[in-house]
Design a protein around this motif. Structure first.
Motif, PDB file in Angstrom:
ATOM      1  N   VAL A 216     -24.957 -13.448 -45.766  1.00  0.00           N
ATOM      2  CA  VAL A 216     -25.101 -13.124 -47.184  1.00  0.00           C
ATOM      3  C   VAL A 216     -24.787 -14.370 -48.023  1.00  0.00           C
ATOM      4  N   ILE A 217     -25.466 -14.465 -49.158  1.00  0.00           N
ATOM      5  CA  ILE A 217     -25.209 -15.549 -50.115  1.00  0.00           C
ATOM      6  C   ILE A 217     -23.970 -15.185 -50.934  1.00  0.00           C
ATOM      7  N   THR A 218     -23.054 -16.154 -51.064  1.00  0.00           N
ATOM      8  CA  THR A 218     -21.779 -15.916 -51.742  1.00  0.00           C
ATOM      9  C   THR A 218     -21.634 -16.847 -52.955  1.00  0.00           C
ATOM     10  N   ALA A 219     -20.678 -16.530 -53.804  1.00  0.00           N
ATOM     11  CA  ALA A 219     -20.342 -17.457 -54.888  1.00  0.00           C
ATOM     12  C   ALA A 219     -19.619 -18.656 -54.272  1.00  0.00           C
ATOM     13  N   GLY A 220     -19.674 -19.787 -54.923  1.00  0.00           N
ATOM     14  CA  GLY A 220     -18.985 -20.967 -54.395  1.00  0.00           C
ATOM     15  C   GLY A 220     -19.963 -21.946 -53.801  1.00  0.00           C
ATOM     16  N   SER A 221     -19.537 -22.624 -52.714  1.00  0.00           N
ATOM     17  CA  SER A 221     -20.420 -23.629 -52.107  1.00  0.00           C
ATOM     18  C   SER A 221     -20.142 -23.714 -50.610  1.00  0.00           C
ATOM     19  N   GLY A 222     -21.080 -24.258 -49.878  1.00  0.00           N
ATOM     20  CA  GLY A 222     -20.906 -24.462 -48.437  1.00  0.00           C
ATOM     21  C   GLY A 222     -21.181 -23.213 -47.618  1.00  0.00           C
ATOM     22  N   ILE A 223     -21.146 -23.381 -46.286  1.00  0.00           N
ATOM     23  CA  ILE A 223     -21.451 -22.281 -45.365  1.00  0.00           C
ATOM     24  C   ILE A 223     -20.219 -21.971 -44.521  1.00  0.00           C
ATOM     25  N   VAL A 224     -19.855 -20.681 -44.484  1.00  0.00           N
ATOM     26  CA  VAL A 224     -18.729 -20.225 -43.677  1.00  0.00           C
ATOM     27  C   VAL A 224     -19.286 -19.353 -42.551  1.00  0.00           C
ATOM     28  N   CYS A 225     -18.818 -19.586 -41.319  1.00  0.00           N
ATOM     29  CA  CYS A 225     -19.246 -18.756 -40.189  1.00  0.00           C
ATOM     30  C   CYS A 225     -18.096 -17.840 -39.778  1.00  0.00           C
ATOM     31  N   VAL A 226     -18.403 -16.553 -39.556  1.00  0.00           N
ATOM     32  CA  VAL A 226     -17.373 -15.611 -39.124  1.00  0.00           C
ATOM     33  C   VAL A 226     -17.782 -14.937 -37.822  1.00  0.00           C
ATOM     34  N   ASP A 227     -16.767 -14.552 -37.008  1.00  0.00           N
ATOM     35  CA  ASP A 227     -17.062 -13.825 -35.770  1.00  0.00           C
ATOM     36  C   ASP A 227     -17.165 -12.326 -36.063  1.00  0.00           C
ATOM     37  N   GLN A 228     -17.298 -11.503 -35.005  1.00  0.00           N
ATOM     38  CA  GLN A 228     -17.534 -10.067 -35.207  1.00  0.00           C
ATOM     39  C   GLN A 228     -16.359  -9.354 -35.864  1.00  0.00           C
ATOM     40  N   HIS A 229     -15.164 -10.031 -35.878  1.00  0.00           N
ATOM     41  CA  HIS A 229     -13.996  -9.430 -36.529  1.00  0.00           C
ATOM     42  C   HIS A 229     -13.808  -9.963 -37.945  1.00  0.00           C
ATOM     43  N   GLY A 230     -14.735 -10.796 -38.390  1.00  0.00           N
ATOM     44  CA  GLY A 230     -14.627 -11.353 -39.739  1.00  0.00           C
ATOM     45  C   GLY A 230     -13.764 -12.603 -39.804  1.00  0.00           C
ATOM     46  N   LYS A 231     -13.318 -13.073 -38.628  1.00  0.00           N
ATOM     47  CA  LYS A 231     -12.476 -14.275 -38.591  1.00  0.00           C
ATOM     48  C   LYS A 231     -13.339 -15.534 -38.747  1.00  0.00           C
ATOM     49  N   VAL A 232     -12.870 -16.458 -39.603  1.00  0.00           N
ATOM     50  CA  VAL A 232     -13.626 -17.692 -39.840  1.00  0.00           C
ATOM     51  C   VAL A 232     -13.562 -18.602 -38.619  1.00  0.00           C
ATOM     52  N   ILE A 233     -14.716 -19.052 -38.162  1.00  0.00           N
ATOM     53  CA  ILE A 233     -14.796 -19.972 -37.023  1.00  0.00           C
ATOM     54  C   ILE A 233     -15.294 -21.312 -37.555  1.00  0.00           C
ATOM     55  N   GLU A 234     -14.456 -22.338 -37.424  1.00  0.00           N
ATOM     56  CA  GLU A 234     -14.841 -23.672 -37.916  1.00  0.00           C
ATOM     57  C   GLU A 234     -16.009 -24.228 -37.097  1.00  0.00           C
ATOM     58  N   GLN A 235     -16.930 -24.886 -37.772  1.00  0.00           N
ATOM     59  CA  GLN A 235     -18.072 -25.491 -37.074  1.00  0.00           C
ATOM     60  C   GLN A 235     -18.056 -26.996 -37.288  1.00  0.00           C
ATOM     61  N   ASP A 236     -18.391 -27.709 -36.228  1.00  0.00           N
ATOM     62  CA  ASP A 236     -18.609 -29.138 -36.445  1.00  0.00           C
ATOM     63  C   ASP A 236     -20.033 -29.488 -36.033  1.00  0.00           C
ATOM     64  N   GLY A 237     -20.492 -30.612 -36.530  1.00  0.00           N
ATOM     65  CA  GLY A 237     -21.850 -31.050 -36.168  1.00  0.00           C
ATOM     66  C   GLY A 237     -22.878 -30.496 -37.116  1.00  0.00           C
ATOM     67  N   ALA A 238     -23.541 -31.373 -37.828  1.00  0.00           N
ATOM     68  CA  ALA A 238     -24.605 -30.935 -38.729  1.00  0.00           C
ATOM     69  C   ALA A 238     -25.938 -31.120 -38.019  1.00  0.00           C
ATOM     70  N   GLY A 239     -27.023 -31.133 -38.761  1.00  0.00           N
ATOM     71  CA  GLY A 239     -28.348 -31.262 -38.164  1.00  0.00           C
ATOM     72  C   GLY A 239     -28.699 -32.708 -37.881  1.00  0.00           C
ATOM     73  N   TYR A 240     -29.917 -32.905 -37.485  1.00  0.00           N
ATOM     74  CA  TYR A 240     -30.394 -34.233 -37.131  1.00  0.00           C
ATOM     75  C   TYR A 240     -30.696 -35.037 -38.381  1.00  0.00           C
ATOM     76  N   ASP A 241     -30.146 -36.252 -38.441  1.00  0.00           N
ATOM     77  CA  ASP A 241     -30.390 -37.128 -39.584  1.00  0.00           C
ATOM     78  C   ASP A 241     -30.830 -38.487 -39.042  1.00  0.00           C
ATOM     79  N   HIS A 242     -32.055 -38.890 -39.401  1.00  0.00           N
ATOM     80  CA  HIS A 242     -32.606 -40.130 -38.839  1.00  0.00           C
ATOM     81  C   HIS A 242     -31.790 -41.372 -39.187  1.00  0.00           C
ATOM     82  N   PHE A 243     -31.048 -41.322 -40.277  1.00  0.00           N
ATOM     83  CA  PHE A 243     -30.372 -42.533 -40.733  1.00  0.00           C
ATOM     84  C   PHE A 243     -28.867 -42.476 -40.566  1.00  0.00           C
ATOM     85  N   SER A 244     -28.359 -41.400 -39.950  1.00  0.00           N
ATOM     86  CA  SER A 244     -26.903 -41.321 -39.778  1.00  0.00           C
ATOM     87  C   SER A 244     -26.490 -42.182 -38.591  1.00  0.00           C
TER      88      SER A 244
END
Ligand code: ADP
Ligand code: MG
Length: 332
Positions: free
Chosen positions: A304-332
């Protein structure tokens, strides 16, 4: 390529390759193509380049490459809700290899026929193998699916399954020098032949979601195609819409092949691997039932889209799971 052979090469492989449309006044053979655009639509235009060694492997099947070169552009049209019409092709070839050109143009033609998109011009040069395709489609200005339209409370959907192309890429990289991939590759290697073939197909022959994009014109507030990974591409929607997003990891749609892998591996692939060319889109609450009805089996609600900014991932219990690693960037 000398002028004589360039001319005959174009005639032989590209002149009659794709469907001949009524809105094309003049196609291949003059200085420009002449094209009719419907009065009540705007042109949706996008270009993509595939470079050997960067976007595809030297040994990739030429027919698949023809398919993918056009599929990535069609996917951009899909993400805009546009209907395909014409494309141009800038081809840089190290040599004139007849059997390669045959296969490449066949892969291109099969997909072009499927979506009634006509090759109307291009450029042919000699150099390291590089394929640029510019696609042109029609869409009504007000109905184009921009990245900036998501609203707080909208449901987030994706089509198809995620992470398949990324898994295929990892398989191809196995034994490579990138040690960060070794952990991912180990469980992948144990998949059976059928699963590996399926994954390779997903990487090399992506399906542009043109029909879904078209149907979303009146239903979605924003859309993007997933070429750099879900987090990166949904990231563009939330940033350009000035909103945030909550993703439910348990809802990520996975193929039966990926479901055989460890959960962490699968989540990482589904969230950060690119090249799936599925659509990610946002739907206001009053259109959710309609989307679930007309696109049943073709898409899944993942957050769901929320107020604020950024993306939060939650597990089936609603617990926030930190994510690392973004997508592919040709110049990174
Ligand atoms: P110009 O010198 O005017 O750019 P070219 O000799 O490059 O013309 O191309 C001649 C015609 O062939 C043009 O209509 C061009 O659009 C078309 N063409 C060239 N290369 C391709 C290609 N790879 N695919 C399709 N059409 C091509
Ligand atoms: Mg030219």
């Amino acid at each position: 390529v000398p002028p004589q052979s360039e001319f005959s090469l174009i005639q032989q492989y590209f002149q009659q390759l794709t469907p001949q449309r009524d809105d094309v006044v003049l196609a291949i053979g003059d200085d420009c193509a002449l094209l009719h655009c419907p009065a009540d639509h705007v042109l949706a235009v996008s270009i993509d380049t595939l470079v050997e060694g960067v976007h595809f492997f030297v040994d990739v099947d030429a027919k698949s490459l023809g398919h993918k070169s056009l599929a990535v552009g069609l996917s951009d049209l899909a993400a805009m809700g546009a209907t395909p019409a014409w494309f141009t092709l800038a081809l840089t070839l190290p040599e004139v290899n007849e059997s390669w050109l045959n296969d490449f143009s066949q892969g291109l033609a099969d997909l072009a026929n499927q979506y009634n998109i006509q090759l109307v011009g291009g450029d042919t040069t000699r150099g390291p193998l590089t394929i640029s395709i510019q696609v042109h489609g029609f869409v009504k200005d007000k109905q184009a699916l921009r990245r900036s339209g998501a609203q707080v409370g909208d449901a987030i959907y994706v089509t198809g399954t995620l992470g398949d192309a990324g898994a295929a890429l990892q398989l191809k990289n196995q034994g490579g020098i990138d040690s960060a991939n070794i952990k991912l590759a180990a469980p992948l290697i144990s998949l059976d032949h059928e699963d590996k073939n399926y994954l390779q197909q997903r990487l090399e022959m992506p399906t542009p979601r043109i029909e879904v994009g078209y149907q979303l014109q009146d239903l979605a507030t924003a859309a993007i195609d997933i070429s750099d990974g879900l987090l990166a591409d949904l990231g563009h929607i939330v940033q350009q819409s000035a909103v945030g997003a909550k993703l439910e990891l348990a809802q990520l749609p996975l193929s039966s092949a990926l479901k055989k892998l460890p959960q962490k591996t699968v989540e990482q692939l589904a969230l950060t691997a690119g090249d799936d060319y599925e659509l990610c889109f946002t739907v206001p609450a009053n259109n959710v039932a309609k989307v679930d009805k007309i696109l049943v089996d073709q898409c899944r609600k993942i957050g769901v889209i929320t107020a604020g900014s950024g993306i939060v991932c939650v597990d089936q219990h609603g617990k926030v799971i930190e994510q690392d690693g973004a997508g592919y960037d040709h110049f990174s």
